[in-house]
Design a protein around this motif. Structure first.
Motif, PDB file in Angstrom:
ATOM      1  N   LYS A 139      24.320  70.618 -55.484  1.00  0.00           N
ATOM      2  CA  LYS A 139      24.950  69.558 -54.690  1.00  0.00           C
ATOM      3  C   LYS A 139      24.112  69.185 -53.472  1.00  0.00           C
ATOM      4  O   LYS A 139      24.237  68.087 -52.943  1.00  0.00           O
ATOM      5  N   LYS A 183      19.171  75.920 -52.097  1.00  0.00           N
ATOM      6  CA  LYS A 183      20.012  75.038 -52.903  1.00  0.00           C
ATOM      7  C   LYS A 183      21.467  75.397 -52.668  1.00  0.00           C
ATOM      8  O   LYS A 183      21.816  76.569 -52.612  1.00  0.00           O
ATOM      9  N   VAL A 224      24.873  75.214 -54.546  1.00  0.00           N
ATOM     10  CA  VAL A 224      25.352  75.029 -55.916  1.00  0.00           C
ATOM     11  C   VAL A 224      26.879  75.139 -55.932  1.00  0.00           C
ATOM     12  O   VAL A 224      27.451  76.048 -55.333  1.00  0.00           O
ATOM     13  N   GLN A 225      27.518  74.196 -56.620  1.00  0.00           N
ATOM     14  CA  GLN A 225      28.971  74.206 -56.780  1.00  0.00           C
ATOM     15  C   GLN A 225      29.282  73.878 -58.225  1.00  0.00           C
ATOM     16  O   GLN A 225      28.752  72.917 -58.781  1.00  0.00           O
ATOM     17  N   ASP A 226      30.112  74.706 -58.841  1.00  0.00           N
ATOM     18  CA  ASP A 226      30.468  74.520 -60.256  1.00  0.00           C
ATOM     19  C   ASP A 226      29.235  74.393 -61.146  1.00  0.00           C
ATOM     20  O   ASP A 226      29.187  73.572 -62.059  1.00  0.00           O
ATOM     21  N   GLY A 227      28.203  75.176 -60.835  1.00  0.00           N
ATOM     22  CA  GLY A 227      26.995  75.202 -61.647  1.00  0.00           C
ATOM     23  C   GLY A 227      26.057  74.024 -61.438  1.00  0.00           C
ATOM     24  O   GLY A 227      25.046  73.911 -62.127  1.00  0.00           O
ATOM     25  N   GLN A 228      26.364  73.132 -60.498  1.00  0.00           N
ATOM     26  CA  GLN A 228      25.512  71.968 -60.245  1.00  0.00           C
ATOM     27  C   GLN A 228      24.959  72.017 -58.826  1.00  0.00           C
ATOM     28  O   GLN A 228      25.676  72.364 -57.889  1.00  0.00           O
TER      29      GLN A 228
END
Length: 179
Positions: free
Chosen positions: A13, A5, A7-11
């Motif tokens: 992507k 995965k 992940v950027q800024d907790g999401q």
């Protein structure tokens, strides 16, 4: 199978899945047909970078179109041409090849008559094994065909080949377009 995965800024992507296997004996052998494009590199139109009109990342690629450029109002349901890096890498790994394939615009964009947004919804790339790495200076042949498109979604399948026309990857993509 391996799943990763981004992940950027907790999401999340991006989600990536890889499937790997060893060679084994088989009674079935079907050789891939060579990719034959409608012309050679010398018969193409070069896509030049135009600030604020063409995405910034395209400066890193040498695109050669055999079909019309994006937003040209083409009647063709395919996108065809060649691409290589603007600055020649020492070798072309699978990661480089992913970049060369991903650099192409969605297959529907040449059919559009005006600028519009488009985005990949899903994308699958299969590397033909054993992987034959192209040279760093080699143009990679690309031909994508729209399988179906309606209601703002398009499904396309592309063949990717080395400069001898030998198939090195298959790409399938679901695209959303807003126009």
């Amino acid at each position: 199978h391996v799943v990763g995965k981004g992940v950027q800024d907790g999401q999340v992507k991006v989600l990536i899945q890889g499937s790997f296997g060893a060679s084994r004996e088989s009674a079935i052998h079907v050789a891939a047909e060579p990719l034959v494009l409608t012309g050679g590199v010398d018969q193409t139109q070069k896509l030049s970078y135009i600030k604020d009109m063409i995405p910034e990342f395209t400066k890193h690629f040498d695109f050669r179109y055999l079909t019309k450029f994006p937003f040209a109002g083409s009647d063709e349901t395919s996108l065809e041409g060649y691409v290589r890096f603007s600055e020649e890498p020492e070798s072309v790994s699978e990661a480089h090849l992913l970049g060369l394939i991903d650099a192409w615009p969605p297959t529907t964009l040449p059919m559009m008559k005006k600028l519009c947004m488009a985005s990949s919804l899903s994308w699958t790339v299969e590397f033909i094994q054993p992987y034959q790495a192209p040279r760093g200076d080699e143009y990679i042949g690309y031909k994508a065909d729209i399988v179906d498109s309606q209601d703002g979604y398009a499904y396309a399948r592309a063949k990717v080949a080395n400069d001898k026309g030998e198939l090195i990857a298959i790409s399938q993509q679901t695209v959303t377009h807003f126009g």
